[in-house]
Motif scaffolding. Structure first.
Motif, PDB file in Angstrom:
ATOM      1  N   PRO A  56      -5.984 -18.253   6.030  1.00 52.87           N
ATOM      2  CA  PRO A  56      -5.075 -17.136   6.340  1.00 52.87           C
ATOM      3  C   PRO A  56      -5.690 -15.829   5.852  1.00 52.87           C
ATOM      4  O   PRO A  56      -6.491 -15.831   4.913  1.00 52.87           O
ATOM      5  N   PRO A  57      -5.334 -14.712   6.475  1.00 55.40           N
ATOM      6  CA  PRO A  57      -5.892 -13.431   6.029  1.00 55.40           C
ATOM      7  C   PRO A  57      -5.398 -13.109   4.620  1.00 55.40           C
ATOM      8  O   PRO A  57      -4.314 -13.522   4.219  1.00 55.40           O
ATOM      9  N   PRO A  58      -6.199 -12.367   3.857  1.00 51.44           N
ATOM     10  CA  PRO A  58      -5.758 -11.999   2.511  1.00 51.44           C
ATOM     11  C   PRO A  58      -4.572 -11.038   2.587  1.00 51.44           C
ATOM     12  O   PRO A  58      -4.428 -10.297   3.570  1.00 51.44           O
ATOM     13  N   PRO A  59      -3.721 -11.051   1.558  1.00 52.86           N
ATOM     14  CA  PRO A  59      -2.596 -10.115   1.578  1.00 52.86           C
ATOM     15  C   PRO A  59      -3.108  -8.680   1.460  1.00 52.86           C
ATOM     16  O   PRO A  59      -4.186  -8.450   0.914  1.00 52.86           O
ATOM     17  N   PRO A  60      -2.347  -7.727   1.968  1.00 51.80           N
ATOM     18  CA  PRO A  60      -2.791  -6.325   1.852  1.00 51.80           C
ATOM     19  C   PRO A  60      -2.835  -5.932   0.371  1.00 51.80           C
ATOM     20  O   PRO A  60      -2.073  -6.460  -0.436  1.00 51.80           O
ATOM     21  N   PRO A  61      -3.717  -5.018   0.028  1.00 48.27           N
ATOM     22  CA  PRO A  61      -3.798  -4.600  -1.383  1.00 48.27           C
ATOM     23  C   PRO A  61      -2.501  -3.907  -1.822  1.00 48.27           C
ATOM     24  O   PRO A  61      -1.863  -3.204  -1.036  1.00 48.27           O
ATOM     25  N   ALA A  62      -2.140  -4.173  -3.065  1.00 46.51           N
ATOM     26  CA  ALA A  62      -0.931  -3.550  -3.614  1.00 46.51           C
ATOM     27  C   ALA A  62      -1.211  -2.076  -3.865  1.00 46.51           C
ATOM     28  O   ALA A  62      -2.291  -1.692  -4.300  1.00 46.51           O
ATOM     29  N   GLU A  63      -0.204  -1.265  -3.577  1.00 49.84           N
ATOM     30  CA  GLU A  63      -0.363   0.171  -3.809  1.00 49.84           C
ATOM     31  C   GLU A  63      -0.183   0.460  -5.293  1.00 49.84           C
ATOM     32  O   GLU A  63       0.655  -0.138  -5.962  1.00 49.84           O
ATOM     33  N   ALA A  64      -1.006   1.362  -5.779  1.00 49.34           N
ATOM     34  CA  ALA A  64      -0.917   1.750  -7.195  1.00 49.34           C
ATOM     35  C   ALA A  64       0.336   2.606  -7.402  1.00 49.34           C
ATOM     36  O   ALA A  64       0.674   3.431  -6.534  1.00 49.34           O
ATOM     37  N   PRO A  65       1.030   2.418  -8.545  1.00 49.76           N
ATOM     38  CA  PRO A  65       2.209   3.256  -8.792  1.00 49.76           C
ATOM     39  C   PRO A  65       1.808   4.715  -8.964  1.00 49.76           C
ATOM     40  O   PRO A  65       0.773   5.035  -9.501  1.00 49.76           O
ATOM     41  N   ALA A  66       2.666   5.624  -8.513  1.00 48.77           N
ATOM     42  CA  ALA A  66       2.360   7.060  -8.555  1.00 48.77           C
ATOM     43  C   ALA A  66       2.768   7.680  -9.868  1.00 48.77           C
ATOM     44  O   ALA A  66       3.542   7.300 -10.621  1.00 48.77           O
TER      45      ALA A  66
END
Length: 122
Positions: free
Chosen positions: A112-122
């Motif tokens: 399966p494709p890798p999960p999208p990268p988590a966004e860094a908190p702002a």
């Protein structure tokens, strides 16, 4: 067949095979292993990925890719890459047909494709 022949046409196929038949295990007894000469599971689907001609005994496939929408592998032996001789009859080049059993197949595992990268908190 000559090891350095040129002009033979080989197709690259992506095959989807049926799941292998489960081994019938009886309570408390060991099931018989499948016979070594058992036929492979049925082909459910074939997709032509490309074709190439031999040159001095070698065949090179360039730009052959597996479709993006291919489902991840869910059982062993589900997908395979198969090389098939599709050399047409020719009045000068007298090739004898290569039996499909003698040509290589490679098991293909689709993850399966890798999960999208988590966004860094702002």
């Amino acid at each position: 067949c000559c090891p350095f022949e040129s002009g033979r046409v080989v197709q690259l196929l992506l095959r989807t095979r049926a799941p292998k038949e489960p081994v019938d295990k009886k309570k408390g007894k060991k099931g018989d292993p499948p016979p070594p000469d058992a036929p492979p599971p049925a082909v459910l689907n074939e997709l032509r990925l490309g074709a190439a001609s031999s040159a001095e005994g070698s065949v090179t496939f360039q730009g052959s890719i597996v479709p993006e929408d291919l489902e991840p592998t869910s059982y062993e032996g589900q997908y395979e890459l198969a090389f098939v001789d599709e050399t047409p009859d020719h009045p000068i080049l007298k090739f004898s047909s290569l039996p499909e059993e003698g040509l290589p197949t490679l098991e293909l595992v689709v993850y399966p494709p890798p999960p999208p990268p988590a966004e860094a908190p702002a």
